[in-house]
Design a protein around this motif. Sequence first.
Motif, PDB file in Angstrom:
ATOM      1  N   SER A 131       4.801   6.394 -12.358  1.00  0.00           N
ATOM      2  CA  SER A 131       3.342   6.577 -12.325  1.00  0.00           C
ATOM      3  C   SER A 131       2.810   6.872 -13.723  1.00  0.00           C
ATOM      4  CB  SER A 131       2.964   7.726 -11.379  1.00  0.00           C
ATOM      5  OG  SER A 131       3.327   8.963 -11.950  1.00  0.00           O
ATOM      6  N   THR A 132       1.543   6.551 -13.954  1.00  0.00           N
ATOM      7  CA  THR A 132       0.938   6.845 -15.258  1.00  0.00           C
ATOM      8  C   THR A 132       0.816   8.345 -15.516  1.00  0.00           C
ATOM      9  OG1 THR A 132      -1.240   6.457 -14.274  1.00  0.00           O
ATOM     10  CG2 THR A 132      -0.279   4.654 -15.512  1.00  0.00           C
ATOM     11  N   PRO A 133       0.511   9.195 -14.516  1.00  0.00           N
ATOM     12  CA  PRO A 133       0.456  10.634 -14.817  1.00  0.00           C
ATOM     13  C   PRO A 133       1.797  11.187 -15.297  1.00  0.00           C
ATOM     14  CG  PRO A 133      -0.516  10.172 -12.671  1.00  0.00           C
ATOM     15  CD  PRO A 133       0.068   8.893 -13.147  1.00  0.00           C
TER      16      PRO A 133
ATOM     17  N   THR B   8      -1.504  14.124 -10.538  1.00  0.00           N
ATOM     18  CA  THR B   8      -1.794  12.697 -10.402  1.00  0.00           C
ATOM     19  C   THR B   8      -3.318  12.546 -10.392  1.00  0.00           C
ATOM     20  OG1 THR B   8      -1.336  10.638  -9.258  1.00  0.00           O
ATOM     21  CG2 THR B   8      -1.635  12.582  -7.857  1.00  0.00           C
ATOM     22  N   ASP B   9      -3.820  11.427  -9.873  1.00  0.00           N
ATOM     23  CA  ASP B   9      -5.256  11.171  -9.934  1.00  0.00           C
ATOM     24  C   ASP B   9      -6.045  12.126  -9.032  1.00  0.00           C
ATOM     25  OD1 ASP B   9      -4.378   9.077 -11.479  1.00  0.00           O
ATOM     26  OD2 ASP B   9      -4.359   7.682  -9.789  1.00  0.00           O
ATOM     27  N   ASP B  10      -7.236  12.485  -9.507  1.00  0.00           N
ATOM     28  CA  ASP B  10      -8.062  13.453  -8.772  1.00  0.00           C
ATOM     29  C   ASP B  10      -8.327  13.051  -7.327  1.00  0.00           C
ATOM     30  OD1 ASP B  10      -9.665  11.322  -9.618  1.00  0.00           O
ATOM     31  OD2 ASP B  10     -11.265  12.583 -10.430  1.00  0.00           O
TER      32      ASP B  10
ATOM     33  N   THR C 200       7.476  10.012  -4.017  1.00  0.00           N
ATOM     34  CA  THR C 200       6.128   9.961  -3.427  1.00  0.00           C
ATOM     35  C   THR C 200       5.412  11.280  -3.675  1.00  0.00           C
ATOM     36  OG1 THR C 200       6.850  10.868  -1.306  1.00  0.00           O
ATOM     37  CG2 THR C 200       6.890   8.449  -1.524  1.00  0.00           C
ATOM     38  N   TYR C 201       4.076  11.220  -3.589  1.00  0.00           N
ATOM     39  CA  TYR C 201       3.285  12.429  -3.802  1.00  0.00           C
ATOM     40  C   TYR C 201       3.409  13.406  -2.639  1.00  0.00           C
ATOM     41  CZ  TYR C 201       1.531   9.940  -7.793  1.00  0.00           C
ATOM     42  OH  TYR C 201       1.466   9.273  -8.990  1.00  0.00           O
ATOM     43  N   SER C 202       3.639  12.884  -1.417  1.00  0.00           N
ATOM     44  CA  SER C 202       3.750  13.819  -0.289  1.00  0.00           C
ATOM     45  C   SER C 202       4.980  14.717  -0.465  1.00  0.00           C
ATOM     46  CB  SER C 202       3.781  13.075   1.046  1.00  0.00           C
ATOM     47  OG  SER C 202       4.750  12.069   1.033  1.00  0.00           O
TER      48      SER C 202
ATOM     49  N   VAL D 139       0.851  -1.196   0.000  1.00  0.00           N
ATOM     50  CA  VAL D 139       0.000   0.000   0.000  1.00  0.00           C
ATOM     51  C   VAL D 139       0.887   1.245   0.000  1.00  0.00           C
ATOM     52  CG1 VAL D 139      -1.908  -1.118   1.267  1.00  0.00           C
ATOM     53  CG2 VAL D 139      -0.126   0.108   2.550  1.00  0.00           C
ATOM     54  N   LYS D 140       0.280   2.387  -0.257  1.00  0.00           N
ATOM     55  CA  LYS D 140       0.972   3.664  -0.054  1.00  0.00           C
ATOM     56  C   LYS D 140       0.913   4.009   1.438  1.00  0.00           C
ATOM     57  CE  LYS D 140       1.697   4.301  -4.439  1.00  0.00           C
ATOM     58  NZ  LYS D 140       1.358   5.526  -5.143  1.00  0.00           N
ATOM     59  N   PHE D 141       1.864   4.804   1.882  1.00  0.00           N
ATOM     60  CA  PHE D 141       1.908   5.202   3.296  1.00  0.00           C
ATOM     61  C   PHE D 141       1.559   6.682   3.492  1.00  0.00           C
ATOM     62  CE2 PHE D 141       4.934   2.020   5.651  1.00  0.00           C
ATOM     63  CZ  PHE D 141       4.166   0.954   5.206  1.00  0.00           C
TER      64      PHE D 141
ATOM     65  N   GLY E  75      -2.962   0.053  -4.165  1.00  0.00           N
ATOM     66  CA  GLY E  75      -2.230   1.311  -4.019  1.00  0.00           C
ATOM     67  C   GLY E  75      -2.451   2.257  -5.180  1.00  0.00           C
ATOM     68  N   THR E  76      -3.677   2.750  -5.340  1.00  0.00           N
ATOM     69  CA  THR E  76      -4.001   3.691  -6.429  1.00  0.00           C
ATOM     70  C   THR E  76      -3.301   3.263  -7.731  1.00  0.00           C
ATOM     71  OG1 THR E  76      -2.223   5.224  -5.694  1.00  0.00           O
ATOM     72  CG2 THR E  76      -4.457   5.647  -4.894  1.00  0.00           C
ATOM     73  N   TYR E  77      -3.453   1.996  -8.036  1.00  0.00           N
ATOM     74  CA  TYR E  77      -2.619   1.307  -9.040  1.00  0.00           C
ATOM     75  C   TYR E  77      -3.421   1.133 -10.334  1.00  0.00           C
ATOM     76  CZ  TYR E  77       0.971  -2.318 -10.108  1.00  0.00           C
ATOM     77  OH  TYR E  77       2.008  -3.057 -10.625  1.00  0.00           O
ATOM     78  N   SER E  78      -3.125   1.955 -11.332  1.00  0.00           N
ATOM     79  CA  SER E  78      -3.881   1.910 -12.584  1.00  0.00           C
ATOM     80  C   SER E  78      -3.593   0.645 -13.382  1.00  0.00           C
ATOM     81  CB  SER E  78      -3.540   3.114 -13.463  1.00  0.00           C
ATOM     82  OG  SER E  78      -3.903   4.309 -12.831  1.00  0.00           O
ATOM     83  N   ILE E  79      -4.649   0.060 -13.910  1.00  0.00           N
ATOM     84  CA  ILE E  79      -4.524  -1.096 -14.791  1.00  0.00           C
ATOM     85  C   ILE E  79      -4.067  -0.587 -16.159  1.00  0.00           C
ATOM     86  CG2 ILE E  79      -5.776  -2.988 -15.908  1.00  0.00           C
ATOM     87  CD1 ILE E  79      -7.837  -2.776 -13.564  1.00  0.00           C
TER      88      ILE E  79
ATOM     89  N   PRO F 157       5.839   2.076  -3.114  1.00  0.00           N
ATOM     90  CA  PRO F 157       5.897   3.298  -3.925  1.00  0.00           C
ATOM     91  C   PRO F 157       5.583   2.981  -5.390  1.00  0.00           C
ATOM     92  CG  PRO F 157       7.857   3.064  -2.543  1.00  0.00           C
ATOM     93  CD  PRO F 157       7.122   1.762  -2.480  1.00  0.00           C
ATOM     94  N   SER F 158       5.100   3.965  -6.117  1.00  0.00           N
ATOM     95  CA  SER F 158       4.611   3.729  -7.485  1.00  0.00           C
ATOM     96  C   SER F 158       5.591   2.929  -8.337  1.00  0.00           C
ATOM     97  CB  SER F 158       4.313   5.069  -8.158  1.00  0.00           C
ATOM     98  OG  SER F 158       3.287   5.743  -7.456  1.00  0.00           O
ATOM     99  N   ALA F 159       6.862   3.303  -8.313  1.00  0.00           N
ATOM    100  CA  ALA F 159       7.829   2.680  -9.225  1.00  0.00           C
ATOM    101  C   ALA F 159       8.216   1.264  -8.812  1.00  0.00           C
ATOM    102  CB  ALA F 159       9.087   3.546  -9.313  1.00  0.00           C
ATOM    103  N   GLN F 160       7.844   0.842  -7.609  1.00  0.00           N
ATOM    104  CA  GLN F 160       8.284  -0.481  -7.125  1.00  0.00           C
ATOM    105  C   GLN F 160       7.198  -1.535  -7.128  1.00  0.00           C
ATOM    106  OE1 GLN F 160      10.335  -0.105  -3.338  1.00  0.00           O
ATOM    107  NE2 GLN F 160      11.213   1.817  -4.018  1.00  0.00           N
ATOM    108  N   ARG F 161       5.977  -1.174  -7.538  1.00  0.00           N
ATOM    109  CA  ARG F 161       4.846  -2.098  -7.356  1.00  0.00           C
ATOM    110  C   ARG F 161       5.007  -3.402  -8.127  1.00  0.00           C
ATOM    111  NH1 ARG F 161       0.481   2.766  -7.944  1.00  0.00           N
ATOM    112  NH2 ARG F 161       1.828   3.108  -9.744  1.00  0.00           N
ATOM    113  N   GLU F 162       5.352  -3.312  -9.420  1.00  0.00           N
ATOM    114  CA  GLU F 162       5.497  -4.550 -10.202  1.00  0.00           C
ATOM    115  C   GLU F 162       6.573  -5.459  -9.597  1.00  0.00           C
ATOM    116  OE1 GLU F 162       3.746  -1.694 -11.734  1.00  0.00           O
ATOM    117  OE2 GLU F 162       5.557  -1.441 -12.900  1.00  0.00           O
TER     118      GLU F 162
HETATM  119  N1  GLU Z   1      -2.926   5.702 -10.716  1.00  0.00           N
HETATM  120  C1  GLU Z   1      -1.667   6.166 -11.170  1.00  0.00           C
HETATM  121  C2  GLU Z   1      -0.639   5.056 -11.287  1.00  0.00           C
HETATM  122  O1  GLU Z   1      -0.904   3.939 -10.989  1.00  0.00           O
HETATM  123  C3  GLU Z   1      -1.134   7.286 -10.309  1.00  0.00           C
HETATM  124  C4  GLU Z   1      -1.174   7.015  -8.836  1.00  0.00           C
HETATM  125  C5  GLU Z   1       0.068   6.349  -8.290  1.00  0.00           C
HETATM  126  O2  GLU Z   1       1.186   6.645  -8.734  1.00  0.00           O
HETATM  127  O3  GLU Z   1      -0.107   5.533  -7.379  1.00  0.00           O
HETATM  128  O4  GLU Z   1       0.462   5.269 -11.708  1.00  0.00           O
END
Ligand code: GLU
Length: 277
Positions: free
Chosen positions: A158-160, A197-199, A179-181, A44-46, A106-110, A88-93
């Motif tokens: 991240s996708t954005p 990033t996402d709304d 991170t976004y923070s 998850v994100k923290f 974790g706000t993880y876009s397909i 974190p976004s770049a480490q999810r996969e």
């Molecule tokens: N949903 C987008 C993504 O998966 C942005 C949010 C994020 O980085 O967690 O990349």
Amino acid sequence: MRITRALQIGIGALAVAVAATGCGGGSSKTAVENAADGKLTIGVKFDQPGLSLRNKDGSFSGFDIDVAKYVAGKLGVAEDEITFKEAPSAQRETLIQNRQVDFVVGTYSITDQRKEKVDFAGPYYLAGQSLLIRADNTAITGPESLNGGKKLCSVRGSTPAQNIQKNYANDVQLQEYDTYSLCVEALKAGAVDALTTDDIILAGFAAQNPGQLKLAGKPFTTEKYGIGVKKGDTESRGRINDAIEAMINDGAWKASLDKNFGSTGFQPSAPPQVDRY
Ligand code: GLU
């Protein structure tokens, strides 16, 4: 001779360590198998208020956390048997591929690109890329108004950030953080003009900084939030899809969004249809 012997012992120890933990240091079992043993590690994100925040007392809160707990519950795992690991976004996969987590909420876009490495249950939420700016800024009203080299913050992997690089790279200066923070701090300090990033993520940060930060313009992409699982693990994906449908149908999904965003003025999306690909 001595060196050779030491080397042999070293290699032996390494082989034992790899055998015990599986390649890459994670569990060798699937998410459903670990759940059957009563434990889950969830990525998850923290640092995303309203979605997934580690609180000062070590507890976790937000919509993604509620989704993670609900899914775990449907897999038979109690809340106190969940280990939340920062993803974190770049480490999810990588975390999923190495089985360091059972799944990621974790706000993880397909996306098709990510689907080459991992599979996704869901979607469980539909977000859209947007912009966060300082409350006194009236010049930025959408991505086009970033022209002229405005400084824009987003997160690596991240996708954005990818969308900006692909479609707006000539017009803006993209600064990527982990991170976004960190982007929020840069925005408040005046080091960047906007954060993208996402709304729903931005709405959480805006609510945390009332009078200081605001969303600008309308969402300009569709981000389908999925739960990332190990590629090929159709059993876990199917069981997680069942759980997402149950959460939407029994009202827990809406109750969580109301609890986490009801007082923010942000209007969450309608529940999506789970994709049984
Ligand atoms: N949903 C987008 C993504 O998966 C942005 C949010 C994020 O980085 O967690 O990349």
